[in-house]
Write an enzyme that holds these catalytic residues in place. Structure first.
Site, PDB file in Angstrom:
ATOM      1  N   GLY A   1       0.818  -1.212   0.000  1.00 38.24           N
ATOM      2  CA  GLY A   1       0.000   0.000   0.000  1.00 38.24           C
ATOM      3  C   GLY A   1       0.849   1.258   0.000  1.00 38.24           C
ATOM      4  O   GLY A   1       2.062   1.223   0.175  1.00 38.24           O
ATOM      5  N   GLN A   2       0.159   2.347  -0.243  1.00 40.97           N
ATOM      6  CA  GLN A   2       0.819   3.635  -0.294  1.00 40.97           C
ATOM      7  C   GLN A   2       0.013   4.556   0.608  1.00 40.97           C
ATOM      8  O   GLN A   2      -1.136   4.855   0.321  1.00 40.97           O
ATOM      9  CB  GLN A   2       0.810   4.155  -1.741  1.00 40.97           C
ATOM     10  CG  GLN A   2       1.448   5.501  -1.938  1.00 40.97           C
ATOM     11  CD  GLN A   2       2.970   5.422  -1.845  1.00 40.97           C
ATOM     12  OE1 GLN A   2       3.578   4.458  -2.328  1.00 40.97           O
ATOM     13  NE2 GLN A   2       3.578   6.399  -1.209  1.00 40.97           N
TER      14      GLN A   2
ATOM     15  N   GLY B   1      -0.340   8.077   3.247  1.00 41.23           N
ATOM     16  CA  GLY B   1      -0.140   9.505   3.130  1.00 41.23           C
ATOM     17  C   GLY B   1       1.330   9.872   3.165  1.00 41.23           C
ATOM     18  O   GLY B   1       1.760  10.781   2.464  1.00 41.23           O
ATOM     19  N   PHE B   2       2.102   9.167   3.969  1.00 37.79           N
ATOM     20  CA  PHE B   2       3.481   9.620   4.130  1.00 37.79           C
ATOM     21  C   PHE B   2       4.514   8.638   3.622  1.00 37.79           C
ATOM     22  O   PHE B   2       5.686   8.777   3.887  1.00 37.79           O
ATOM     23  CB  PHE B   2       3.760   9.996   5.589  1.00 37.79           C
ATOM     24  CG  PHE B   2       3.533   8.886   6.560  1.00 37.79           C
ATOM     25  CD1 PHE B   2       4.342   7.762   6.555  1.00 37.79           C
ATOM     26  CD2 PHE B   2       2.530   8.972   7.516  1.00 37.79           C
ATOM     27  CE1 PHE B   2       4.157   6.760   7.457  1.00 37.79           C
ATOM     28  CE2 PHE B   2       2.346   7.965   8.430  1.00 37.79           C
ATOM     29  CZ  PHE B   2       3.157   6.857   8.401  1.00 37.79           C
ATOM     30  N   GLY B   3       4.107   7.623   2.898  1.00 33.75           N
ATOM     31  CA  GLY B   3       5.100   6.696   2.370  1.00 33.75           C
ATOM     32  C   GLY B   3       4.461   5.366   2.031  1.00 33.75           C
ATOM     33  O   GLY B   3       3.237   5.265   1.930  1.00 33.75           O
TER      34      GLY B   3
ATOM     35  N   VAL C   1       3.766   1.120   2.356  1.00 36.66           N
ATOM     36  CA  VAL C   1       3.534   0.092   3.363  1.00 36.66           C
ATOM     37  C   VAL C   1       3.970  -1.244   2.778  1.00 36.66           C
ATOM     38  O   VAL C   1       3.610  -1.587   1.655  1.00 36.66           O
ATOM     39  CB  VAL C   1       2.044   0.033   3.762  1.00 36.66           C
ATOM     40  CG1 VAL C   1       1.827  -0.967   4.889  1.00 36.66           C
ATOM     41  CG2 VAL C   1       1.541   1.401   4.177  1.00 36.66           C
TER      42      VAL C   1
ATOM     43  N   LYS D   1       5.281   0.505   7.809  1.00 39.16           N
ATOM     44  CA  LYS D   1       4.994   1.793   7.188  1.00 39.16           C
ATOM     45  C   LYS D   1       6.298   2.553   7.144  1.00 39.16           C
ATOM     46  O   LYS D   1       6.863   2.870   8.191  1.00 39.16           O
ATOM     47  CB  LYS D   1       4.029   2.575   8.076  1.00 39.16           C
ATOM     48  CG  LYS D   1       2.647   2.725   7.548  1.00 39.16           C
ATOM     49  CD  LYS D   1       1.899   3.688   8.446  1.00 39.16           C
ATOM     50  CE  LYS D   1       0.432   3.691   8.115  1.00 39.16           C
ATOM     51  NZ  LYS D   1      -0.296   4.632   8.950  1.00 39.16           N
TER      52      LYS D   1
ATOM     53  N   ASP E   1     -10.003  10.774  10.752  1.00 37.25           N
ATOM     54  CA  ASP E   1      -9.950  10.316   9.362  1.00 37.25           C
ATOM     55  C   ASP E   1     -10.519   8.906   9.238  1.00 37.25           C
ATOM     56  O   ASP E   1      -9.899   8.001   8.683  1.00 37.25           O
ATOM     57  CB  ASP E   1      -8.524  10.388   8.825  1.00 37.25           C
ATOM     58  CG  ASP E   1      -8.500  10.343   7.293  1.00 37.25           C
ATOM     59  OD1 ASP E   1      -9.569  10.578   6.682  1.00 37.25           O
ATOM     60  OD2 ASP E   1      -7.436  10.065   6.722  1.00 37.25           O
TER      61      ASP E   1
END
Ligand SMILES: *[C@@H]1O[C@H](CO)[C@@H](O)[C@H](O)[C@H]1NC(C)=O
Ligand SMILES: *[C@@H]1O[C@H](CO)[C@@H](O)[C@H](O)[C@H]1NC(C)=O
Ligand SMILES: *[C@@H]1O[C@H](CO)[C@@H](O)[C@H](O)[C@H]1NC(C)=O
Ligand SMILES: *[C@@H]1O[C@H](CO)[C@@H](O)[C@H](O)[C@H]1NC(C)=O
Ligand SMILES: *[C@@H]1O[C@H](CO)[C@@H](O)[C@H](O)[C@H]1NC(C)=O
Ligand SMILES: *[C@@H]1O[C@H](CO)[C@@H](O)[C@H](O)[C@H]1NC(C)=O
Ligand SMILES: *[C@@H]1O[C@H](CO)[C@@H](O)[C@H](O)[C@H]1NC(C)=O
Ligand SMILES: *[C@@H]1O[C@H](CO)[C@@H](O)[C@H](O)[C@H]1NC(C)=O
Ligand SMILES: *[C@@H]1O[C@H](CO)[C@@H](O)[C@H](O)[C@H]1NC(C)=O
Ligand SMILES: *[C@@H]1O[C@H](CO)[C@@H](O)[C@H](O)[C@H]1NC(C)=O
Ligand SMILES: *[C@@H]1O[C@H](CO)[C@@H](O)[C@H](O)[C@H]1NC(C)=O
Ligand SMILES: *[C@@H]1O[C@H](CO)[C@@H](O)[C@H](O)[C@H]1NC(C)=O
Length: 821
Positions: free
Chosen positions: A509-510, A512-514, A516, A530, A627
């Protein structure tokens, strides 16, 4: 072998000797040697004699005549074996008659007029039922008239309006089933409890029901294996309370009996073999109010009773003779009393609270739905309030006047805050004290300095600028609870090995900050890593925030942080790996959504609600997630939900209820109106997101990509339209629209609509939502119009990902990708 053959043949002979009977009708009665059996032959109804007597009684037993669960003629025994159980000549009542045809017991129905016959039979639950043959109507049942035993699916109740109660009452002695001195009943309907009475005096109480357990009923007793817990329902706005209990599955059976000496005895069977017997009251502290008013009982002490801190025995001589009935009185008068009596208040000597950990809460609790801080304030502002406590399920508990039946427990229970005069607080220093404002401030300052220094250590290397608002939000409050050093540190090389050097095939996965990555540690444990992207400045903040927020959280509906890795430029968070991806992956996929039947979806809804409740209330940190959306709900191997992604969460301080931010972060479609418009967020913003999520789970449709004939409507608008047209049933995802569940589903939709109401104040808290889902609250208010009923087309942020943030703008907007990770 021979023995088995013998046993089998005896059984066989009994079987052919006498056909098993299942009913009593006007033409079929039973005599002393006969019984009727439940369909599955676990229960029998017939004649028996208790131990040490030859008197004959008619009753129901489970498997063995020694386990009697109900008695008919408890007050009038038969002296010989000439009795019969039959239906009355007028075809309305079940009767026990002696040899001379005297009525020893009658079901005593007077208002039943029918030309049809009645039949009695024994259900597999142990309920003896008298039914009208024509209509099938139940005209009498033993579960409505219990003896001394409380069984699964039997309901004990208390109806304040009609005054009707269903109680259990003890036998006089083990040899005499006549009504004894002890009874068990449902009391304190506002926050229900089970009481055992010795005639008219309370003898034992369970402690208040908090939605899951009776606080004060030690887990290791009733909650020991084999019992699936109690369920409590309040109906008619709380004036009718019903309590029942359940077994884990059909292999088990259990009884809760009030014995003739007032003890509660829980007996469990598995596959018809008795597997446990427990007496609930274990020691003298279980006797109601044994230490008198304002005393506290601890069976590990000798003597068991002590006065609460700040109190002294009312009558010292009696107290020393271990006669505690008079209890204790306050040593120093309270400031609020001095003010009330026109004596001069002593400046700076405000009353405070002393914490008494893990206690059984005293009797006569008053309850209100307010926050923990409001609870404390409310108590402080009312001079007659002597103590308060807070429980996520019940919310604010307060007491006034006497504090009666406080018991110190070793683990369960609640933290009680006892109101004390300033002088008593100052003298006492056992560390449990809830210190006065000045000391709190001092601690907060010291702790803030420590945490700021720690945080600065990590921050300083990369980022010169820190966000004012982020800093204050993350660092105030119960800061001393956040200790970064508690978090396990992983070595970079181990993580690198585990993820195949961050191979692209391991990337799952991608964020918000980088990126996974999935990895596997040498011990076989699967992890999700992460990895903070080097380019992301915004990400560092979120990274730190996530570390601080999640390191102290533990709940089965939150994704678990295993540790972090901070080496040079590398910053990584290591989580437990969730094999089933996130909720959106299932919910919005036409094929995979079939795997989520209604039970599964309900379980997901409940899991998320409990996770959120934990964040808002139970974790002691008070966290707003900010969120919440399907892509942030991960699913474990059994598809249980785990809330993830705490990068945008905010910790709240002691008295704050609402925050304000100039920087709006979150995802359109899930953000509450007050947050989008004014930057205001509170627990109620998470409740809004939860409501959207709930409606998505039920409809199987995405709020943000909502399409229907009426293009102008959002999912919320569509749901609102259907609700008003009384067509809400068509909102339900056809995959789950099964008539058996429709009522449950509609209830959930109702809850969802309450959560997305425009006005934050009108949305329920998560605690209320959880109670609604558990059916502890059954009457819901009508929802008002939801926010965002029009579809917000072409919003500038709608498809952007992580818009870079301009710190000079006054209303920066950071929006996460709507498609999720
Ligand atoms: C037991 O109940 C089942 C289901 O109601 C029924 O089919 C069966 O005939 C009953 N057995 C007896 C022995 O009454
Ligand atoms: C029954 O009687 C025996 C003999 O008198 C006595 O020892 C025993 O305790 C009695 N049992 C009960 C339950 O009363
Ligand atoms: C019934 O219980 C008594 C006392 O617990 C025991 O002695 C007896 O064996 C049991 N009978 C059966 C049929 O299990
Ligand atoms: C039966 O009902 C009548 C009136 O309804 C009542 O007076 C009487 O006490 C009842 N008897 C029993 C044994 O409950
Ligand atoms: C009631 O039962 C009796 C005896 O079995 C029978 O003769 C009679 O017809 C029944 N009455 C009705 C209304 O079914
Ligand atoms: C239930 O218990 C209460 C309290 O002891 C008592 O007042 C009431 O009469 C009992 N009701 C029944 C039906 O036993
Ligand atoms: C029940 O109450 C009566 C009268 O108050 C008393 O004599 C008797 O000892 C009590 N029984 C028990 C088991 O407490
Ligand atoms: C129940 O109350 C009676 C009368 O008040 C008392 O004599 C008896 O000891 C009590 N029983 C128990 C088990 O406390
Ligand atoms: C009930 O639960 C037990 C223990 O979890 C299990 O061994 C048993 O198979 C279950 N029985 C049924 C009927 O599901
Ligand atoms: C304990 O004190 C109360 C109140 O003074 C008195 O009524 C009672 O008899 C005393 N009990 C004993 C066992 O001495
Ligand atoms: C306290 O003082 C006020 C005004 O001086 C007076 O009205 C009130 O009655 C006094 N209360 C008591 C309890 O003395
Ligand atoms: C227990 O303490 C409260 C609060 O101070 C007081 O109102 C009450 O009178 C005390 N109880 C007794 C029996 O003295």
């Amino acid at each position: 072998m021979l023995h088995i053959l013998f046993t089998l043949s005896t059984l066989y002979m009994i079987k052919i000797g006498e056909a098993t009977m299942y009913t009593i009708t006007s033409s079929q009665f039973i005599t002393d040697s006969q019984t009727i059996s439940s369909n599955d032959s676990t229960f029998k109804f017939g004649f028996f004699s208790p131990i040490n007597t030859t008197n004959r009684y008619v009753g129901i037993w489970y498997l063995n005549e020694s386990d009697i669960v109900w008695v008919a003629n408890r007050e009038k025994p038969l002296q010989d074996s000439s009795g019969v159980v039959t239906i009355s000549d007028d075809n309305t009542n079940l009767l026990v008659l002696d040899g001379q045809k005297h009525v020893m017991w009658s079901s005593n129905i007077s208002n039943f007029k029918s030309n049809s016959n009645v039949t009695a039979h024994l259900e597999n639950t142990g309920n003896l039922v008298l039914q009208d043959d024509n209509t099938g109507a139940i005209i009498w049942e033993s579960f409505k008239h219990p003896s001394n035993a409380f069984l699964p699916s039997l309901i004990i109740s208390n109806d304040q309006i009609t005054g009707e109660r269903i109680n259990v009452t003890s036998w006089k002695t083990p040899s005499d089933p006549a009504t004894g001195n002890f009874s068990g009943s449902v009391e304190r309907l506002r926050v229900p409890e089970i009481f055992i009475w010795n005639e008219t005096k309370p003898y034992w109480r369970s402690g208040p029901w908090n939605g899951q357990v009776f606080i004060g009923l030690p887990n290791n007793l009733l909650y020991i294996a084999y019992l699936d817990g109690f369920s409590v329902t309040r109906e008619d706005s709380g004036s009718l309370v019903k309590i029942t209990f359940a077994m884990p599955n059909s292999s088990y059976f259990g009884t809760i009996v009030v014995s003739s000496d007032g003890k509660i005895v829980y007996t469990a069977w598995m596959n018809r073999i008795q597997v446990g017997k427990h007496v609930v009251q274990q020691n003298k502290c279980d006797v109601y109010g044994i230490c008198g008013p304002n005393g506290s009982c601890d069976f590990k002490n000798s003597p068991i009773c002590t006065c609460l801190t700040g109190f002294e025995p009312k009558n010292v001589d009696e107290w020393n003779r271990q006669n505690w009935t008079n209890g204790c009185v306050r040593k120093a008068s309270l400031q609020c009393e001095r003010v009330k009596n026109n004596e001069s208040a002593l400046p700076g000597e405000e009353d405070g609270f002393l914490k008494l950990q893990t206690s059984k809460p005293p009797d006569f609790v008053e309850q209100s739905y307010i926050t923990v801080d409001a609870c404390r304030t409310q108590c402080l502002n009312n001079c007659s309030c002597t103590a308060y406590a807070f429980d996520a399920g019940i919310q604010c508990l307060t007491w006034s006047g006497n504090l009666i039946d406080i018991v110190r427990l070793s683990s369960e229970g609640i933290d009680l805050y006892i109101r004390l005069a300033y002088s008593e607080l100052a003298i006492d220093s056992d560390g449990e004290r809830n210190v006065t404002t000045a000391i709190v401030i001092a601690i907060v300052i010291v702790a803030t300095i420590i945490v700021v220094s720690c945080a600065y250590f990590f921050w300083s290397k990369r980022s010169g600028k820190t966000h004012q608002e982020n800093q204050s939000a993350s660092l105030i409050g119960d800061v001393n609870q956040v200790k970064l050093e508690d978090l396990p540190l992983f070595e970079f090389k181990n993580i690198s090995t585990a993820t195949n050097n961050f191979d692209s095939t391991n990337k799952i996965g991608q964020g918000g900050f980088g990126s996974v990555y999935k990895g596997e540690l040498p011990n076989g444990l699967e992890i999700a890593v992460k990895r903070l992207s080097r380019a992301s400045g915004q990400g560092l903040e979120e990274f730190m925030n996530e570390v601080i927020v999640i390191s102290k959280l533990q709940h089965r509906n939150l994704v678990r942080l295993l540790g972090c890795c901070i080496e040079g430029e590398e910053k990584m968070l290591i989580y437990e790996y969730m094999p089933n991806n996130s909720l959106d992956f299932y919910l919005f996929d036409p094929v995979k959504k079939k795997l989520l039947d209604w039970q599964k979806r309900l379980c997901i809804i409940e899991g998320i609600s409990r996770g959120l409740l934990y964040l808002h209330r139970d974790s002691r940190l008070r966290i707003i997630h900010r969120d919440l959306k399907p892509s942030n709900i991960l699913l474990d191997g059994e598809l249980n939900p785990k809330i993830s992604d705490f990068g945008m969460s905010r910790i709240f301080g002691g008295t704050e209820n609402e925050g304000n931010t100039r920087r709006i972060v979150g995802t359109f479609g899930y953000m509450s109106p007050e947050y989008v418009m004014e930057g205001l967020f509170s627990e109620k913003s998470d409740v809004f997101s939860f409501g959207v999520l709930l409606l998505e789970i039920i409809s199987g449709k995405k709020n943000t990509s909502f399409h229907n004939h009426d293009q102008a409507l959002s999912l919320l608008g569509y749901a609102w339209k259907l609700w008003n047209e009384e067509e809400i049933i068509s909102l339900i995802d056809p995959e789950i629209c099964n008539p058996d569940y429709v009522d449950d589903i509609l209830r959930c939709i109702h809850i969802g609509l309450l959560c997305v109401q425009e006005i934050a104040k009108e949305r329920p808290t998560m605690a209320t939502v959880v109670s609604m889902l558990n059916s502890e609250i059954v009457k819901f208010p009508r929802p008002c119009q939801p926010a965002f009923i029009q579809r917000q087309t072409g919003h500038k942020g709608e498809s952007s990902t992580q818009q870079s943030h301009d710190s000079n703008s006054t209303n920066g907007v950071t929006i996460t990708n709507l498609q999720g990770r």
